[in-house]
Design an enzyme around this catalytic site. Sequence first.
Site, PDB file in Angstrom:
ATOM      1  N   SER A 123      -9.689  -6.506  14.446  1.00 47.93           N
ATOM      2  CA  SER A 123      -9.788  -5.402  13.500  1.00 47.93           C
ATOM      3  C   SER A 123     -10.979  -5.573  12.552  1.00 47.93           C
ATOM      4  CB  SER A 123      -8.496  -5.319  12.695  1.00 47.93           C
ATOM      5  OG  SER A 123      -8.232  -6.581  12.102  1.00 47.93           O
ATOM      6  N   ASP A 142     -13.893  -7.167   3.086  1.00 44.14           N
ATOM      7  CA  ASP A 142     -13.533  -8.278   3.969  1.00 44.14           C
ATOM      8  C   ASP A 142     -13.797  -7.973   5.443  1.00 44.14           C
ATOM      9  OD1 ASP A 142     -11.451  -6.474   3.931  1.00 44.14           O
ATOM     10  OD2 ASP A 142      -9.864  -7.960   3.625  1.00 44.14           O
ATOM     11  N   ARG A 143     -13.987  -6.682   5.780  1.00 46.78           N
ATOM     12  CA  ARG A 143     -14.251  -6.356   7.192  1.00 46.78           C
ATOM     13  C   ARG A 143     -15.736  -6.112   7.433  1.00 46.78           C
ATOM     14  NH1 ARG A 143      -9.659  -2.536   9.681  1.00 46.78           N
ATOM     15  NH2 ARG A 143      -7.874  -3.593   8.762  1.00 46.78           N
ATOM     16  N   ASP A 203     -15.783  -2.642   4.871  1.00 48.53           N
ATOM     17  CA  ASP A 203     -14.696  -1.763   4.426  1.00 48.53           C
ATOM     18  C   ASP A 203     -14.635  -1.723   2.893  1.00 48.53           C
ATOM     19  OD1 ASP A 203     -13.585  -4.259   3.957  1.00 48.53           O
ATOM     20  OD2 ASP A 203     -11.555  -3.643   4.539  1.00 48.53           O
ATOM     21  N   ASP A 213     -12.863  -3.057   0.529  1.00 43.06           N
ATOM     22  CA  ASP A 213     -12.784  -4.276  -0.279  1.00 43.06           C
ATOM     23  C   ASP A 213     -13.662  -5.407   0.250  1.00 43.06           C
ATOM     24  OD1 ASP A 213     -11.055  -4.558   1.928  1.00 43.06           O
ATOM     25  OD2 ASP A 213      -9.798  -6.006   0.873  1.00 43.06           O
ATOM     26  N   LYS A 247     -10.967 -13.103   5.175  1.00 36.89           N
ATOM     27  CA  LYS A 247     -12.073 -12.711   6.039  1.00 36.89           C
ATOM     28  C   LYS A 247     -13.202 -12.236   5.131  1.00 36.89           C
ATOM     29  CE  LYS A 247      -9.802  -8.284   7.113  1.00 36.89           C
ATOM     30  NZ  LYS A 247      -8.353  -8.378   6.849  1.00 36.89           N
ATOM     31  N   ARG A 289       0.846  -1.204   0.000  1.00 33.19           N
ATOM     32  CA  ARG A 289       0.000   0.000   0.000  1.00 33.19           C
ATOM     33  C   ARG A 289       0.871   1.240   0.000  1.00 33.19           C
ATOM     34  NH1 ARG A 289      -4.775  -1.942   4.248  1.00 33.19           N
ATOM     35  NH2 ARG A 289      -4.724  -4.050   3.409  1.00 33.19           N
ATOM     36  N   THR A 312      -0.958 -11.138  13.663  1.00 31.72           N
ATOM     37  CA  THR A 312      -1.929 -10.304  12.958  1.00 31.72           C
ATOM     38  C   THR A 312      -1.831 -10.506  11.444  1.00 31.72           C
ATOM     39  OG1 THR A 312      -1.897  -8.664  14.696  1.00 31.72           O
ATOM     40  CG2 THR A 312      -2.534  -7.897  12.514  1.00 31.72           C
ATOM     41  N   GLU A 368     -10.310 -11.581  13.809  1.00 36.13           N
ATOM     42  CA  GLU A 368      -9.345 -10.602  14.281  1.00 36.13           C
ATOM     43  C   GLU A 368     -10.111  -9.452  14.911  1.00 36.13           C
ATOM     44  OE1 GLU A 368      -5.456 -10.119  12.005  1.00 36.13           O
ATOM     45  OE2 GLU A 368      -6.945 -10.039  10.440  1.00 36.13           O
ATOM     46  N   SER A 373      -7.780  -1.603   0.788  1.00 35.33           N
ATOM     47  CA  SER A 373      -8.706  -2.042   1.834  1.00 35.33           C
ATOM     48  C   SER A 373      -9.430  -0.887   2.530  1.00 35.33           C
ATOM     49  CB  SER A 373      -7.938  -2.899   2.822  1.00 35.33           C
ATOM     50  OG  SER A 373      -8.810  -3.611   3.621  1.00 35.33           O
ATOM     51  N   HIS A 374      -9.197  -0.729   3.831  1.00 35.95           N
ATOM     52  CA  HIS A 374      -9.921   0.282   4.595  1.00 35.95           C
ATOM     53  C   HIS A 374      -9.262   1.655   4.521  1.00 35.95           C
ATOM     54  CE1 HIS A 374      -6.756  -1.484   6.934  1.00 35.95           C
ATOM     55  NE2 HIS A 374      -6.712  -0.385   7.648  1.00 35.95           N
TER      56      HIS A 374
END
Length: 566
Positions: free
Chosen positions: A382, A296-297, A292, A294, A393, A27, A361, A380, A121-122
């Site tokens: 997060s 996954d969260r 989020d 993408d 996830k 990133r 993590t 997780e 991601s986020h």
Amino acid sequence: MDGSPLPLVTVLTAPYDAQRPGTSGLRKKTNVFQNKPRYLQNFVQCIFASIDLRDRQGSTVVVGGDGRYYNKDAIEIIVQMAAANGIGRLVIGQNGILSTPAVSCIIRKIKAIGGIILTASHNPGGPDGDFGIKYNISSGGPAPEAVTEKIFQLSKTIEEYAICPDLKVDLATIGKQQFDLENKFKPFTVEIVDSVEAYTNMLRNIFDFSALKELLSGTDQLKIRLDAMHGVMGPYVKRILCEELGSPANSAVNCTPLEDFGGHHPDPNLTYAADLVQAMQTGSYDFGAAFDGDGDRNMILGKHGFFVNPSDSVAVIAANIFTIPYFQQTGVRGFARSMPTSGALDRVAKATKIALYETPTGWKFFGNLMDANKLSLCGEESFGTGSDHIREKDGLWAVLAWLSIIAKRKQSVEAIMQEHWQKYGRNFFTRYDYEEVDAEAAGKIMKDLETMMLDRAFIGHKFTVCEEEYVVDKADNFEYCDPVDGSISRNQGLRIIFTDGSRLIFRLSGTGSAGATIRIYIDSYYKDATKIFKDPQAMLSPVIKIALKVSQIHERTGRTSPTVIT
Ligand code: VG1
Ligand code: CO
């Protein structure tokens, strides 16, 4: 396929330093990818070069992204480079859109050799935001450290990359496109697929869709509000929750993917999903969730904005796991959580006599356990929750898991959570994030902490705060030995464990794009019925004070408070 074969070209380049993938992919600020000459190309070449040539020739790779700014441009370059690097076929989400869980799902379904996901991601997006690339392997999971390390090593010596510059792909039209390449016998194929379909079919086989439909659209329907935060999840939420499961159209908000996520952090937590929290507080909805960028969260909220801590969320799913048909079929092989995640899941594992694994993590560490049939459900702190149905996830999976529990137990989110604490006790948990701290200062803080903690005299040290005494039982720098392949991952977080079981963890983030982010995690367990319903910040305040004291983080960073508290 008309005209003469497309020429393949080798372009000279020079290495960039710092192309080391972090917790989940590479990133950087968008302008680094967009404007530094050959920056993206270098990294993509190293991804392809990390795959053994024999495996790469003629193989299939999945490509998609979360729709952020530069997504499509990057995909166009990746297509040209895949063709020139011997890949036989690319499967790409329509308009370049695929959520991270959908990529994992498709890789597994079509037995692809891997997948490339364009996302940070986020992290915020747009020309002034972040861009990123995640690389997943044939299991569908994030590349393990051995692979990311190989990519990084290659990036330090790269001299050239291969590309097919005249290849123009149409990302909008579903179907097959074939391209004849110079010096190749077989045409190169690009297949544009519906972004949502394969993923929807998978969920249909995991959950009881008719029970969920009854819950969301029956006579006594549950009122839900799902916030896609202008990330990739919009089309998935609309298709699956609204069209398929019958939730009213207005229960899905912010469902148009935007290149800059509307200027917000597409990060489902109490700070960045404040709109959802506010809407839930009105009491008009029974269940709320956000995702989020993408997909996954996930963040789960109950009526009036009742917050389910992600560490509790995975424990609740574990305790109610057989409300999900998938697990009735597969059985439960094991549970896992990342080290900083609270011990709530451990209590359920103990009560049900199911094995519990504690990993560093990052989702990549769960994959080996799943592939070895040792792990069914993991999470997780997060806001990541998932199972062995894929190797990422999965935000929407977590939402359907919660809805399955609600459908079965016919209780509110809050009542489910409260009963859980009454039965298992409660792990109070909080995370403090100090974002964009000067990288050198952050490194120094961690170094000094480690020196202090690893001093023998630290064990047995007593901290007296708020009239309570905390005695250090154990202090270390977390290290993980993978039980499947024996690989060792060091430096995964500084950990202080007190004699009452409370844990205090310091860790540097591996997903930021500027400066350093210091994370402090605190976990304290209470079983006493008079305590389990108290406010986490109040309950954790003594250990928070210890954290601030030993790290001197405010004095040394000039901050007076964290950027985000979870
Ligand atoms: C953070 C989280 C971690 C998560 C990772 C990727 O990493 O703490 O639990 O797996 O982000 O999430 P870090 O190194 O910043 O703490 V995401 O949704 O890629 O993809
Ligand atoms: Co994500």
